[in-house]
Design a protein around this motif. Structure first.
Motif: not given
Length: 813
Positions: A149-154
């Motif tokens: 996941r990326d920093a945004s949790g996606h």
């Protein structure tokens, strides 16, 4: 850049504790090897917090091959996507071509190949689901394969980037999961000239080894072995005679199970010992995966997924069309990789590489009409009642007594829960049901037990690749050589050559089963030729056998007898034991059952005894024939010869057609044969050597035929309509016509035979014959584009040779 080629376990994000068999022990490793290199190379492994790699579970990562799309340029870079069948995915590729322009392409399917020019650079590969989400990235270094996941949790889309320096030659992505949760489970990079063999541990009870032996391009035998929980072997694509085995580190060999049965029982030899698991490939498939399970002493291969070449997969033929190899319509592994009750009744020898004899199935055999002495042993009496047991069982009417016995066997099977409410015969024995009953003297309970023997001794050993038994076939202890005057193939058993193999009964049984299945699949004709004759040669046996080998030889002989009399019951017409020492002969004769003694004899003058049964060209010189004696390595491919009946073939009008009768003049007969392909036996002293074989037109369905079981309407309906398409004798055709209430023509000439068996060739017959007799109407090649100039001149020299040439070209269609 592309991630490390490791194989993943479980659904992404699922904790290891969710599935006990998904967890990994400490210290596991994956091994990747290129056997073509002089040194072994291990793949670089991404660091794992627990020091191991994971497994793949669930659906196969190797579906049937799909269609690839080739881009311009050669050599090419291959990108391949192999998926499970939960949903359809698309592989997207973007790259910079030689002119510096960015190009894109995409392909959807379960198995997709995209070919890029070798000059491509800055390649980006991504995936999506048709009608679903994109394929997202997972951490393949973690055994639980969590989403990245990326920093945004996606979740992050999965993208592989290759620069000019990191460009592989062949990349294969294994994608799995549902439409909303698909991920790339494995990435394998290899050379274009390599195949992939992969051992996948489905549990982690022990560490296993993958052992590979193969013949390289120079003819040398190479071996390689690698151990781990998941083992990868990159094999040269030009490797042949590949043998794959498995073992447990610190344990024993991995033994074979019958994967067609849900319970996966062990496959055992005649002594009850488990057989080691072996896979043979005449040519290595592009990719093969083996799932392995079990503890160190009981490990087994639970599933096998093989990805075949698209060209090989599409080379299969249907009845009426010829394969490119010209070897007849051959069986494949898939025909026998089914549940035991669905295994075909004949065949099982697969991946045949050796050519068939050019006289394997001549017209005199295909059109042979058996008399009462061939239908029943000893013929019939004045009232038409059989004097002995039945010998022809298929494509022929049965007696009321036999039909009643079949009905009783149906009822017994139904009571035992076999074949449903009607007690339908399993496919592996439906053609042999009456033979089994006759062998068991009409005792249905014993017949059911003999069915179990057939499963154990035959079904569980199939399929059997030629490469598996080829070394033993070349030892020449058991082989075909010609036919007798009633077209029955002759088996020769040389006991002297059996001695080196006597200590390994399983090798003997496998060799015998392959040989006899070859006979049923390619040599026999249902309703016409269904038996074989046997010569057992004891020459030099006393000087070759030591006292220590007596026990093993007796045990091997018993195993051979089991195969001949139980697994292939009702097939032997007669047996002659040659060159047996007199004191042994008396002992052997004393233990032969009374009902068998009429079929077994001990000739002293071999040539005089065999002369009434064979044409001279059908026998080796040692047995009074004119064919050369064969060395062990010369016995396979099996040898057949023309004119086994010793009778001339004269022309007659084809069945159902008009025209006058055949002429006795040889030149007139040759001309009429050319025009009609009508053949019938004649007792002329002139002989017409047969110059072609019909086996290239036949499929397994032709050699199977039907058991005309009328014990119930259900049994009757299974074969009645299809029987009209069979090559029938006059007696069988008359009986079938009465059953159907219409006239059925017997098959007595080649024209009608082709119409039934190979209608494609028959539809072109008129055109071919016209070209043969009218050169000006021929194609630019003169109608002989299949033959060299020398062959054309040779075939044009005589009318009969010209006939043979035209039929050869006709069948080549």
């Amino acid at each position: 850049t592309a991630p490390t080629p490791t194989l993943l376990s479980g659904r992404p994000g699922v904790k290891a504790s969710a599935k006990p068999h998904d967890s990994l022990p400490e210290g596991g490793s994956d091994v990747e090897v290129n056997p073509s290199s002089p040194r072994q190379r291990s793949c670089s492994r991404s660091p794992s917090p627990r020091g191991g790699t994971a497994q793949a579970v669930g659906h196969s990562l190797l579906p049937a091959p799909g269609r690839g799309r080739r881009c311009a340029g050669a050599p090419q870079i291959v990108f391949e996507m192999s998926c499970d069948y939960l949903c359809v995915r698309t592989m997207h590729i973007s790259y910079v071509d030689f002119s510096g322009r960015r190009q894109t392409c995409a392909q959807s399917g379960f198995n997709v190949k995209i070919f890029l020019p070798a000059s491509s650079r800055d390649v980006e590969v991504s995936f999506s689901v048709v009608g679903g989400n994109r394929v997202y990235k997972v951490d393949r270094s973690d055994r639980a394969a969590p989403w990245v996941r990326d920093a945004s949790g996606h979740c992050m889309p999965e993208t592989f980037v290759y620069t000019s320096d990191s460009m592989p030659q062949h990349v294969q992505y294994f994608v799995r999961g549902s439409s909303l949760h698909s991920w790339v489970a494995q990435v394998d990079e290899r050379q274009r000239s390599e195949s992939l063999l992969h051992l996948i541990s489905r549990d982690y009870n022990c560490v296993r080894s993958l052992n590979v032996a193969y013949t390289d391009l120079d003819g040398g035998r190479q071996q390689w072995s690698g151990s781990g929980y998941n083992v990868t072997c990159h094999l040269p694509s030009d490797a042949r005679d590949v043998e794959v085995t498995f073992s447990v580190v610190g344990g024993r060999k991995v033994c074979k199970v019958d994967r067609r049965e849900p319970a996966m029982p062990w496959v055992e030899d005649l002594d009850g010992h488990r057989l080691p698991e072996k896979f043979f490939y005449a040519k290595c498939p592009p990719c093969a995966q083996y799932d392995i399970r079990g503890p160190s002493l009981h490990a087994f291969i639970s599933h096998v997924f093989e990805q075949q070449d698209l060209a090989a997969a599409s080379s299969g033929s249907t009845m009426g069309s010829m394969p490119s190899t010209g070897s007849g319509i051959a069986d494949g592994r898939g025909d026998f990789g089914v549940a035991a009750e669905m295994v075909p009744a004949i065949g099982g020898g697969v991946e045949l590489q050796a050519p068939h004899s050019e006289f394997l199935l001549p017209k005199e055999v295909a059109l042979f009409e058996p008399g009462p002495a061939q239908l029943f042993f000893g013929g019939v009496d004045a009232e038409g009642k059989p004097k002995g047991p039945r010998q022809i069982f298929l494509n022929t009417p049965l007696s009321d007594t036999e039909t009643a016995a079949l009905a009783e066997l149906h009822r017994t099977l139904a009571k035992r829960g076999i074949g449903g409410e009607m007690g339908d015969f399993p496919r592996y024995m439906e053609l042999h049901a009456l033979r089994i009953l006759q062998t068991c003297k009409w005792n249905v309970n014993k017949s059911v037990e003999l069915m179990k023997t057939m499963v154990k001794e035959r079904v569980r050993r199939l399929p059997m690749a030629e490469a598996e038994v080829l070394p033993d076939l070349k030892k020449g202890f058991f082989y075909f050589h010609g036919r007798d005057r009633f077209c029955r193939p002759c088996f020769v058993i040389r006991l002297e050559r059996l001695i080196p193999m006597a200590s390994n009964k399983e090798r003997i049984v496998r060799c015998v089963i392959f040989t006899l299945e070859y006979a049923l699949r390619y040599v026999m004709v249902p309703g016409r030729v269904e038996n074989w004759v046997v010569l057992v040669d004891f020459a030099n046996i006393l000087s070759a056998v030591s006292p220590l080998q007596t026990g093993s030889l007796a045990s091997a002989a018993a195993a051979l007898g089991t195969a001949l009399e139980k697994v292939y019951c009702g097939r032997m017409s007669w047996l002659k034991i040659l060159n047996m020492p007199s004191f042994i002969g008396r002992a052997v004769n004393s233990v032969i059952p009374a009902e068998k003694k009429e079929k077994i004899s001990f000739p002293t003058d071999i040539a005089a005894e065999l002369a009434p049964h064979f044409e001279p060209n059908q026998l080796e010189q040692k047995y009074g024939g004119t064919a050369p004696d064969l060395e062990p390595h010369e016995t396979y491919p099996f040898r057949f010869f023309p004119n086994c009946r010793g009778l001339e073939e004269e022309a007659v009008p084809p069945s159902g057609g008009g025209g006058g009768g055949g002429s006795s003049a040889a030149e007139d007969g040759a001309g009429k044969e050319l025009s009609s392909f009508g053949l019938r036996r004649s007792h002329s002293t002139l002989r017409d050597p047969e110059a072609f074989s019909l086996h290239e037109s036949t499929s397994r369905a032709f050699h199977e035929g039907f058991l005309w079981d009328t014990s119930s309407e259900t049994s009757r309906a299974k074969w009645l309509e299809a029987a009209r398409e069979q090559s029938l004798t006059p007696e069988a055709a008359r009986w079938l016509g009465k059953e159907l209430g219409e006239g059925i023509e017997p098959c007595r000439d080649l024209e009608m035979w082709l119409e039934l068996i190979n209608p494609v060739a028959r539809r072109h017959s008129s055109q071919w014959l016209e070209e043969e007799t009218t050169p000006s109407a021929c194609s630019p090649g003169g109608g002989d584009e299949f033959l060299s100039n020398e062959q054309q001149d040779e075939e044009a020299s005589t009318p009969s040779a010209s006939t043979a040439g035209s039929v050869r070209r006709l069948i080549s269609i």
